[in-house]
Structures are given as C-alpha cells and as structure tokens.
Design a protein around this motif. Structure first.
Motif, short mmCIF file in Angstrom:
data_model
loop_
_atom_site.label_atom_id
_atom_site.label_comp_id
_atom_site.label_asym_id
_atom_site.label_seq_id
_atom_site.Cartn_x
_atom_site.Cartn_y
_atom_site.Cartn_z
N SER A 1 -10.66 -9.55 -28.11
CA SER A 1 -11.38 -9.00 -26.97
C SER A 1 -11.04 -7.56 -26.61
N MET A 2 -9.87 -7.07 -26.99
CA MET A 2 -9.51 -5.70 -26.63
C MET A 2 -10.29 -4.69 -27.49
N PRO A 3 -10.62 -3.52 -26.93
CA PRO A 3 -11.33 -2.51 -27.73
C PRO A 3 -10.43 -1.93 -28.81
N PRO A 4 -10.98 -1.57 -29.95
CA PRO A 4 -10.15 -0.97 -31.01
C PRO A 4 -9.68 0.43 -30.61
N VAL A 5 -8.49 0.79 -31.05
CA VAL A 5 -7.95 2.13 -30.82
C VAL A 5 -8.35 2.98 -32.02
N LYS A 6 -9.37 3.83 -31.84
CA LYS A 6 -9.95 4.56 -32.97
C LYS A 6 -8.93 5.50 -33.62
N GLU A 7 -8.11 6.14 -32.79
CA GLU A 7 -7.12 7.07 -33.35
C GLU A 7 -6.12 6.32 -34.23
N ALA A 8 -5.72 5.11 -33.80
CA ALA A 8 -4.77 4.33 -34.60
C ALA A 8 -5.40 3.88 -35.91
N TRP A 9 -6.65 3.48 -35.87
CA TRP A 9 -7.34 3.09 -37.10
C TRP A 9 -7.45 4.27 -38.05
N SER A 10 -7.73 5.45 -37.51
CA SER A 10 -7.84 6.64 -38.36
C SER A 10 -6.49 7.01 -38.97
N ALA A 11 -5.41 6.77 -38.19
CA ALA A 11 -4.08 7.17 -38.66
C ALA A 11 -3.54 6.26 -39.75
N GLY A 12 -3.83 4.96 -39.67
CA GLY A 12 -3.23 4.08 -40.67
C GLY A 12 -3.81 2.68 -40.73
N GLY A 13 -4.93 2.45 -40.05
CA GLY A 13 -5.50 1.11 -40.04
C GLY A 13 -5.92 0.63 -41.41
N GLY A 14 -6.63 1.49 -42.15
CA GLY A 14 -7.06 1.11 -43.48
C GLY A 14 -5.91 0.85 -44.42
N GLN A 15 -4.86 1.66 -44.32
CA GLN A 15 -3.71 1.49 -45.20
C GLN A 15 -2.95 0.20 -44.89
N VAL A 16 -2.88 -0.16 -43.59
CA VAL A 16 -2.22 -1.42 -43.23
C VAL A 16 -2.98 -2.60 -43.84
N LEU A 17 -4.31 -2.59 -43.73
CA LEU A 17 -5.10 -3.68 -44.31
C LEU A 17 -4.91 -3.74 -45.82
N PHE A 18 -4.89 -2.57 -46.46
CA PHE A 18 -4.68 -2.53 -47.91
C PHE A 18 -3.30 -3.08 -48.27
N ALA A 19 -2.28 -2.71 -47.48
CA ALA A 19 -0.93 -3.20 -47.74
C ALA A 19 -0.86 -4.71 -47.58
N LEU A 20 -1.51 -5.26 -46.55
CA LEU A 20 -1.51 -6.70 -46.35
C LEU A 20 -2.21 -7.42 -47.50
N LEU A 21 -3.32 -6.85 -47.96
CA LEU A 21 -4.00 -7.44 -49.11
C LEU A 21 -3.12 -7.37 -50.36
N ALA A 22 -2.40 -6.26 -50.51
CA ALA A 22 -1.48 -6.14 -51.65
C ALA A 22 -0.37 -7.19 -51.57
N GLY A 23 0.17 -7.41 -50.35
CA GLY A 23 1.19 -8.44 -50.18
C GLY A 23 0.66 -9.82 -50.51
#
Length: 433
Positions: free
Chosen positions: A75-97
């Motif tokens: 329910s909380m709104p996404p933090v766009k700056e945080a997603w731009s800073a590393g959101g995609g890389q975190v998702l990629f890292a989790l998929l790699a794990g």
C-alpha cells in the motif's frame, strides 16, 4: 451443552466490553474490541493447525510479522529516487541468489554418484554467495542513502490497503510452505523448532534490512481503509450528526473510525468462521480429525498424512498473516521491534487453550477474553491496590512499591488463568464436540 453455553459466554463478553465503555471510555472499549477481533483471527489460525491437525506451531510471531510487512509492500507509494538508485540491481541480485539455490538443487541431483559432488556443490555455493553480495550490497547502500530520515527504502506498490490483507496471508502461506516441506515429515518437536527459527529469521530480516521495511526506523503513515478523524471533523454532515447526539466532534470522529474498523474486522471474522465451520463438517474436516487422532490408522486407510498436514499448516499460517496485516493497518505503522514472542505466540496459545482447542467459536471467545484481560488487568489491579491501601499515606513505601509492581499482574494473571482452565476445564471453555 456446548451450544447452550456459547451464547451465554459471548453475551458475557459483550457485557464486559460495554462495561469498559460506560465506566472508562468508549474509545477504550472499541480499542479492546478491535484488537480482540484481530487476536481472535490469530487464534483461529492456530486452532486450525492444532485443533484440526495437532500441529504445534510456535512461530506465530513470524507469520503475523509477514502480514504487517505486506501492508508496507502493497500500500505504500514507491520511492522513485530509491528505485532509480538501486531498485533494479536489488531485484537482479535477488534473482541471481535464487538462481544459485536452484542451480545447487539441480547440481545435487545431476551429480548423484559422483565422488566429488560435495566439493563441487560447496564451490558453487561459495562462488554464488560472493557474486550475490557483490551485486546486492552496493545497491542496498545506494537505496538506504536516499533521504534515510524519512525514506531510505524502496516503498511499496501503492495499491489499496485492503488488498494488503490477502497479500499478507499469501506471504505467510509461502513461508509456512517452506517450513512445512522441510519439517512436516519429522517429529512434532522438529516442527516446533523450525517454526520458532523461521519466526526469528523473519523478525531479524525486518529489523535489519532497511531497504525493505526501514528496519527499526519504522514505517509511519500507512494508508487507511476508513476515513481520517480530521476529515470527519471538517465534514459538515458529520459535525451536524455529532451535534444531534450531543457529542464532541473530536471524540465522535475517533469513535466513528474505530466502529468502521470494527465493522470490517467483524465481516472478516464471520467469513473465516463460516468457512472453517463448513470445512470442519465436511468430509475433509472429518478426515483431518481422523488424522489428528490416529495418524497410523489414517495412513493405513490410504490418506496422505504429510500432504494434508502441509495443506492445513499453510492455511493456518495464511490466517495469521491476514490478521497481522489487519493489525498493522489498524496501528497505522509498522514497528518490527514490537513483535515479541510473549504477545504473538504465547498469548495466542493461551487464547486457543482457554477458548477450547478444536472449537472455532471457542477460539474466538478465547481471543476476545484473553485480550480483554491483558488490557484491563493492569487498571483493575491499580484500582484494587488503591482501594486496599486507602488507609496508607500517598508517600507510603508499601503503597508505592505495590503500585510499581502492578504491571506484573497481567503476566501473573495469564499464568493463573491458564493453570485454572487446565485444572478445572482442560478442554477449554467451549470444548470440541
């Protein structure tokens, strides 16, 4: 006899809540009602596992906490700056794990009979771990550096908060499936250890992974499914309605909001109880009780005991996750440090035992009654001590010492109630038929 006692007990419970409204305040009474209903839903989840199948779950806290995390993630709104800073890389890292884990499982099967299988698998996991950390750590640091005093996390999906309730149930069900697949084929004490361990792991992750739920900095300002008090106080229709009843708009708005929550919670608990009653009286329910009473005989009749245990364990955890999401919504904030085993495991077990294991209405009654006593024992104890020491001076060390220790009365009372029920009504106030 049980059916004749059920309305009487619930009428007495309603009278206790009404007494709090008349003698203390209606805000206090509705607070007890709302949290009592949520506690009753948690009790229903445990009753499904223990009362229907005899599964001993001491990790209730973890499943409730996952429900709370679901409110933030949904329910909380996404933090766009945080997603731009590393959101995609975190998702990629989790998929790699995840890929490393899946690869380890495949390797273990493919290398069956190979002498060096253990060495190869260990090398794969070690290399995969370092690759995962190399991807994950920089992304997390970048996310948590984005305005850490207010955000410092990715936020959520900005969906309606009511949708977070079933999502909380799904998250808890997923965690329960992982635990159950590992431990259900073993003895019951291994299941207890596994559930306790997963609960502590979940709480540790929520406290330390700031990028996910802000950790100990908490997430405040969660969306509501009901109006805000300030909006009601500024609405002409509400102020005129409050004036018609001779009520202060501020107090009336608080009561209106709590009543709205109570209506939602009542609707949920009625649906759950009806579904569980229908399931209990169905062939599936009779099979579950047969498995609970004699696993060996049920297995000899061709029943998949482990599969049915898995099924009911996941369902019970899902109900606990749903209750956790409801509770966090009512609180309006996620505070990982508040998840304590005493409140979210031991107390829920007391509710099930006191209400009546195997009886859904008993689980509801136990949840409401034990939560009422948990809240009211301290003020009642304070009043009683003041009455007994009324002849002593206000600065009397005896009086001051007794008042300082009144907070311990709620723990003492829970023990006394549990021992009394186990001695005089070991099957609970509303026993299973």
């Amino acid at each position: 006899m049980t059916m004749s006692r059920t309305p009487l007990y619930f009428a007495a419970m309603a009278a206790l809540i009404l007494a709090v409204g008349f003698l203390q305040s209606w805000n206090s009474a509705l607070f007890i009602l709302n949290f009592g209903l949520i506690s009753a839903i948690m009790s229903l989840g445990v009753n499904l596992q223990w009362g229907y199948a005899g599964l001993f779950n001491v990790g209730i806290m973890g499943f409730v906490a996952l429900g709370g995390a679901a409110v933030v993630l949904t329910s909380m709104p996404p933090v766009k700056e945080a997603w731009s800073a590393g959101g995609g890389q975190v998702l990629f890292a989790l998929l790699a794990g995840l890929g490393v884990i899946v690869g380890a499982v495949v390797l273990w099967k493919k290398l069956a009979g190979v002498k060096a299988r253990g060495i190869i698998l260990a090398a794969w996991l070690i290399i995969g771990f370092f690759v995962f950390r190399a991807l994950f750590d920089p992304a997390v640091e970048a996310i948590e550096a984005i305005n850490p005093s207010q955000t410092g996390y990715l936020g959520g999906a900005n969906l309606p908060v009511l949708l977070a309730w079933p999502v909380g149930g799904l998250l808890a069900a997923g965690a329960a499936w992982i635990v159950a697949k590992t431990a259900l084929g073993l003895r019951s004490d291994y299941l207890a250890i596994a559930t306790l361990g997963i609960a502590e792991i979940i709480i540790a992750v929520m406290k330390n992974e700031d990028w996910l739920t802000r950790g100990v900095k908490n997430v405040n300002g969660l969306p509501r499914p009901v109006p805000y008090e300030i909006d009601l106080q500024q609405a002409e229709w509400f102020t005129s309605l409050a004036a018609r009843f001779g009520a202060d708009p501020v107090t009336a708005s608080s009561i209106f909001v709590k009543l709205s929550y109570a209506g939602l919670f009542l609707a949920v608990i009625i649906l759950i109880v009806l579904a569980m009653e229908l399931a209990l009286k169905s062939p599936w329910g009779r099979m579950m009780r047969a498995i609970r009473d004699n696993e060996t005989a049920a297995e000899a009749m061709g029943k998949d005991v482990t599969g049915r245990h898995l099924q009911i364990f996941v369902l019970g955890a899902a109900i606990c996750g749903l209750a956790g999401a409801m509770m966090t919504t009512l609180d309006g904030q996620l505070t990982p440090t508040t998840y304590q085993p005493l409140r979210y495991t031991f107390l829920i077990w007391v509710m099930v035992i006191v209400g009546g294991s195997g009886n859904n209405w008993g689980a509801v009654l136990g949840g409401m009654l034990i939560w009422f006593l948990w809240v009211e024992v301290e003020p009642i104890g304070t009043w009683l001590i003041n009455l007994l020491t009324s002849g002593l001076a206000d600065d009397s060390p005896i009086k001051a010492g007794m008042l300082e220790r009144v907070a311990y009365m709620r723990h003492l009372m829970m023990g006394v109630i549990l021992l009394s029920v186990l001695r005089f009504s070991p099957r609970g106030l509303l026993p299973e038929k």
